[in-house]
Design an enzyme around this catalytic site. Structure first.
Site, PDB file in Angstrom:
ATOM      1  N   CYS A 254      17.331  17.749   2.654  1.00 44.47           N
ATOM      2  CA  CYS A 254      16.316  17.021   2.859  1.00 44.47           C
ATOM      3  C   CYS A 254      16.333  15.899   2.032  1.00 44.47           C
ATOM      4  CB  CYS A 254      15.081  17.611   2.615  1.00 44.47           C
ATOM      5  SG  CYS A 254      13.427  16.606   1.950  1.00 44.47           S
TER       6      CYS A 254
ATOM      7  N   CYS B  24      13.000  26.492  -1.153  1.00 47.78           N
ATOM      8  CA  CYS B  24      12.819  25.545   0.007  1.00 47.78           C
ATOM      9  C   CYS B  24      14.082  25.780   0.807  1.00 47.78           C
ATOM     10  CB  CYS B  24      12.225  24.150  -0.488  1.00 47.78           C
ATOM     11  SG  CYS B  24      12.394  23.057   1.154  1.00 47.78           S
TER      12      CYS B  24
ATOM     13  N   CYS C  31       8.082   1.723 -12.645  1.00 51.48           N
ATOM     14  CA  CYS C  31       8.521   2.942 -11.836  1.00 51.48           C
ATOM     15  C   CYS C  31      10.240   3.012 -11.911  1.00 51.48           C
ATOM     16  CB  CYS C  31       8.084   2.972 -10.539  1.00 51.48           C
ATOM     17  SG  CYS C  31       8.347   1.560  -9.530  1.00 51.48           S
TER      18      CYS C  31
ATOM     19  N   CYS D 152       6.939  21.736   3.665  1.00 49.18           N
ATOM     20  CA  CYS D 152       7.488  20.709   2.265  1.00 49.18           C
ATOM     21  C   CYS D 152       6.455  21.167   1.233  1.00 49.18           C
ATOM     22  CB  CYS D 152       7.027  19.534   2.581  1.00 49.18           C
ATOM     23  SG  CYS D 152       7.390  18.227   1.408  1.00 49.18           S
TER      24      CYS D 152
ATOM     25  N   CYS E 242      13.521  16.425  -2.813  1.00 43.15           N
ATOM     26  CA  CYS E 242      13.608  17.245  -4.013  1.00 43.15           C
ATOM     27  C   CYS E 242      14.874  17.247  -4.296  1.00 43.15           C
ATOM     28  CB  CYS E 242      13.090  18.566  -3.828  1.00 43.15           C
ATOM     29  SG  CYS E 242      11.148  18.770  -3.603  1.00 43.15           S
TER      30      CYS E 242
ATOM     31  N   TYR F  15       0.281  -7.621 -10.201  1.00 40.18           N
ATOM     32  CA  TYR F  15       0.732  -6.360  -9.037  1.00 40.18           C
ATOM     33  C   TYR F  15      -0.254  -5.427  -9.222  1.00 40.18           C
ATOM     34  CZ  TYR F  15       5.261  -8.585 -10.520  1.00 40.18           C
ATOM     35  OH  TYR F  15       6.234  -9.505 -10.806  1.00 40.18           O
TER      36      TYR F  15
ATOM     37  N   ASP G  94       2.602  -4.283 -13.548  1.00 40.47           N
ATOM     38  CA  ASP G  94       3.063  -2.996 -12.791  1.00 40.47           C
ATOM     39  C   ASP G  94       3.734  -3.367 -11.604  1.00 40.47           C
ATOM     40  OD1 ASP G  94       3.157  -0.491 -11.924  1.00 40.47           O
ATOM     41  OD2 ASP G  94       1.054  -0.225 -11.453  1.00 40.47           O
TER      42      ASP G  94
ATOM     43  N   GLU H 189      -2.336 -10.084  -6.756  1.00 42.37           N
ATOM     44  CA  GLU H 189      -1.340  -9.074  -5.646  1.00 42.37           C
ATOM     45  C   GLU H 189      -1.081 -10.018  -4.416  1.00 42.37           C
ATOM     46  OE1 GLU H 189      -0.395  -5.687  -5.225  1.00 42.37           O
ATOM     47  OE2 GLU H 189       0.017  -6.176  -3.012  1.00 42.37           O
TER      48      GLU H 189
HETATM   49  N1  SAH Z   1      -0.964  -1.673  -9.927  1.00 41.09           N
HETATM   50  C1  SAH Z   1      -1.201  -0.968  -8.700  1.00 41.09           C
HETATM   51  C2  SAH Z   1      -0.147  -1.215  -7.677  1.00 41.09           C
HETATM   52  C3  SAH Z   1       1.372  -1.074  -8.254  1.00 41.09           C
HETATM   53  S1  SAH Z   1       2.545  -1.015  -7.009  1.00 41.09           S
HETATM   54  C4  SAH Z   1      -1.503   0.601  -8.941  1.00 41.09           C
HETATM   55  O1  SAH Z   1      -1.361   1.207 -10.107  1.00 41.09           O
HETATM   56  O2  SAH Z   1      -1.917   0.879  -7.903  1.00 41.09           O
HETATM   57  C5  SAH Z   1       3.135  -2.763  -7.031  1.00 41.09           C
HETATM   58  C6  SAH Z   1       2.315  -3.642  -6.379  1.00 41.09           C
HETATM   59  O3  SAH Z   1       2.812  -4.892  -6.508  1.00 41.09           O
HETATM   60  C7  SAH Z   1       1.987  -3.339  -4.914  1.00 41.09           C
HETATM   61  O4  SAH Z   1       0.663  -3.525  -4.656  1.00 41.09           O
HETATM   62  C8  SAH Z   1       2.910  -4.558  -4.182  1.00 41.09           C
HETATM   63  O5  SAH Z   1       2.086  -4.874  -2.841  1.00 41.09           O
HETATM   64  C9  SAH Z   1       2.776  -5.665  -5.306  1.00 41.09           C
HETATM   65  N2  SAH Z   1       3.684  -6.726  -5.272  1.00 41.09           N
HETATM   66  C10 SAH Z   1       4.832  -6.500  -4.649  1.00 41.09           C
HETATM   67  N3  SAH Z   1       5.669  -7.768  -4.907  1.00 41.09           N
HETATM   68  C11 SAH Z   1       4.529  -8.531  -5.452  1.00 41.09           C
HETATM   69  C12 SAH Z   1       4.754  -9.989  -5.846  1.00 41.09           C
HETATM   70  N4  SAH Z   1       5.983 -10.779  -5.653  1.00 41.09           N
HETATM   71  N5  SAH Z   1       3.670 -10.656  -6.346  1.00 41.09           N
HETATM   72  C13 SAH Z   1       2.562  -9.847  -6.493  1.00 41.09           C
HETATM   73  N6  SAH Z   1       2.258  -8.694  -5.994  1.00 41.09           N
HETATM   74  C14 SAH Z   1       3.592  -7.910  -5.712  1.00 41.09           C
END
Ligand code: SAH
Length: 459
Positions: free
Chosen positions: A82, A76, A413, A164, A85, A317, A386, A338
């Protein structure tokens, strides 16, 4: 012995011996750690010092004396500039080794977990064009023409996305049409210095399995001049166009999207298929950027959750409900939580669309919702967490532990906040049983990890 401070612009010979968590090479010169971007472990190179602090320095490769065995030639032209990557200069196997080690080191050192519990990383079959989401800043080039591209790291300089290797190929044509429209009609890019101008970001999303495309324009305005013409140009030229949305963001902020969306064409969302189920995705809802690796992640999470038909599952989440809904048929009932209202609307619609009748979704902050559920005397058997990169709040960890689920599946993550949180969970009596890293972001330093924790059985 620690040597004298390294001097700026001085050149030293050194071997790259490690990577930072961000994927920069690390070498030791006179006992001092020097961080060298785009270097590979095993490189012996002449390193020029660019900036020297008291205990560390930044350098760049002037000349490679002996290249690492893991080196490949970057394919690239903007690699290194950039910032998208980090790893186009080493083979994918070495990148996976780096990610495995990153998760291993973090979970064992900070999380205090036994390294034998960490399984092998699940790598991707495909490390190119996997990204189904692009948020491209709009700017003017030196000839005064509107263009879009990425910001270079730690700066607001824009790099074009012409070729990209990470983004979906289906975005290219949409970018061209958008630029043609903006230039023809002299619609000005937003200028963050003066807080004037209109076009902030071109935000594109693609549903890989259904071949549906969404074009979202993030603007410093509630309407666009020649908005109908833009829709017409996009619709006439893009056979897979499903939605055009105008998102208004009039704030002085580096948060990309504003809260208000207006649909200019189509339904205002696209639908993808994940783990055999349909998921509607709106502009403000989270959806994993790498669909096929997300499937593998969710399969692993389901395996760890090991659900039974009489159990209650709490999906914290939950975004558009993806993780919980793909497990809902195995349990008695599902509760998703959420904070983004549009994502909760998507989650409810996704439940209905997939004939799931045992799910309830709550739009609230995770920690507050957990407290409310506890007061309602809800006792989930399994809780999926999550969270975004910053991890879980202490109060959420407290409440989740007090709800006393049999199993907690933590999808993360960011290995550092995961390690911090599993350590806190261990103080509350929850211990890691297994952990597996999953590579959702090939060619970048990011890595996802799924962890199973269980209550300590007191005999
Ligand atoms: N489990 C989902 C999303 C994960 S990303 C999937 O796999 O697709 C994390 C998520 O947490 C996002 O949607 C974000 O909007 C939400 N989030 C962030 N802060 C939060 C909070 N304080 N309470 C509840 N949800 C929250």
């Amino acid at each position: 012995m620690i040597g004298l401070a390294l001097k700026k612009n001085e050149i030293y010979n050194a071997e790259i011996v490690d990577y930072t968590t961000e994927g920069s090479g690390v070498c030791k010169i006179d006992g001092m750690a020097v961080f060298v971007p785009s270097a590979a472990v095993g490189d012996i190179a002449e390193i020029k010092i660019l900036k020297a602090a008291k205990n560390y320095a930044f350098g760049k490769i002037e000349n490679i004396i002996t290249p690492s065995d893991n080196r490949i030639s970057p394919d690239c032209s903007v690699f290194g500039k950039c910032g998208g990557c980090i790893f186009r200069h080493i083979d994918y196997k070495s990148e996976l080794d780096f990610k495995q080690k990153r998760v291993y080191d973090t979970l064992t050192r900070i999380g205090g977990i036994n390294g034998d519990l960490i399984g092998n990383i699940i790598g991707a079959d495909n490390s190119e064009h996997y990204r189904n989401k692009a948020q491209l800043p709009v700017t003017l080039d030196s000839e005064g023409k509107v263009r879009v591209g990425f910001f270079a790291p730690r700066s607001h300089r824009v790099i074009s996305l012409d070729d990209c290797k990470l983004q979906s190929k289906s975005f290219d044509k949409a970018v061209r049409i958008f630029l043609e429209w903006a230039n023809e009609n002299h619609i000005q890019p937003y200028d963050e210095g003066t807080h004037s101008g209109i076009l902030r970001h071109l935000y594109l999303r693609y549903a890989e399995m259904t071949d549906e495309l969404m074009v979202c324009i993030v603007a410093n305005a509630k309407e666009l001049r020649k908005e109908k013409q833009l829709v017409q140009m996009l619709a006439e030229n893009l056979v897979n166009l499903r939605s055009v949305v105008l998102n208004t963001n009039t704030e002085k902020t580096n948060v990309i999207t504003g809260k208000m969306c207006r649909t200019l064409y189509g339904e205002g969302y696209i639908t993808d298929i994940l783990c055999g189920m349909k998921f509607r995705i709106s502009p403000l809802s989270f959806y994993q950027v790498n669909r096929s690796q997300a499937e593998r992640l969710y399969h692993k999470a389901a395996e760890f959750a090991d659900l039974k038909s009489d159990e209650t599952l709490l999906d914290m989440y939950c975004g558009t409900g993806t993780i919980g809904l793909t497990m809902a048929k195995r349990v008695r009932n599902l509760i998703g939580v959420e904070i983004i209202p549009q994502a909760i609307e998507d989650a409810k619609s996704n439940a209905a669309e997939n004939n799931i009748t045992n799910a309830e979704f709550i739009c609230a902050d995770a920690a507050i919702a957990a407290e409310t559920l506890k007061k309602r005397n809800i006792r989930p058997d399994c809780i999926v967490l999550d969270p975004p990169r910053k991890g879980c709040e202490n109060s959420l960890i407290d409440t989740v532990s007090e709800m006393s689920p049999k199993r907690i599946v933590y999808v993360s993550c960011d290995p550092a906040t995961l390690a911090r949180d599993v350590k806190i969970f261990s103080e509350k009596g929850y211990f890691v049983q297994k952990a597996v890293p999953v590579d959702l972001f090939p060619r970048t330093p990011h890595v996802e990890t799924v962890v199973l924790m269980s209550r300590k059985i007191i005999i």
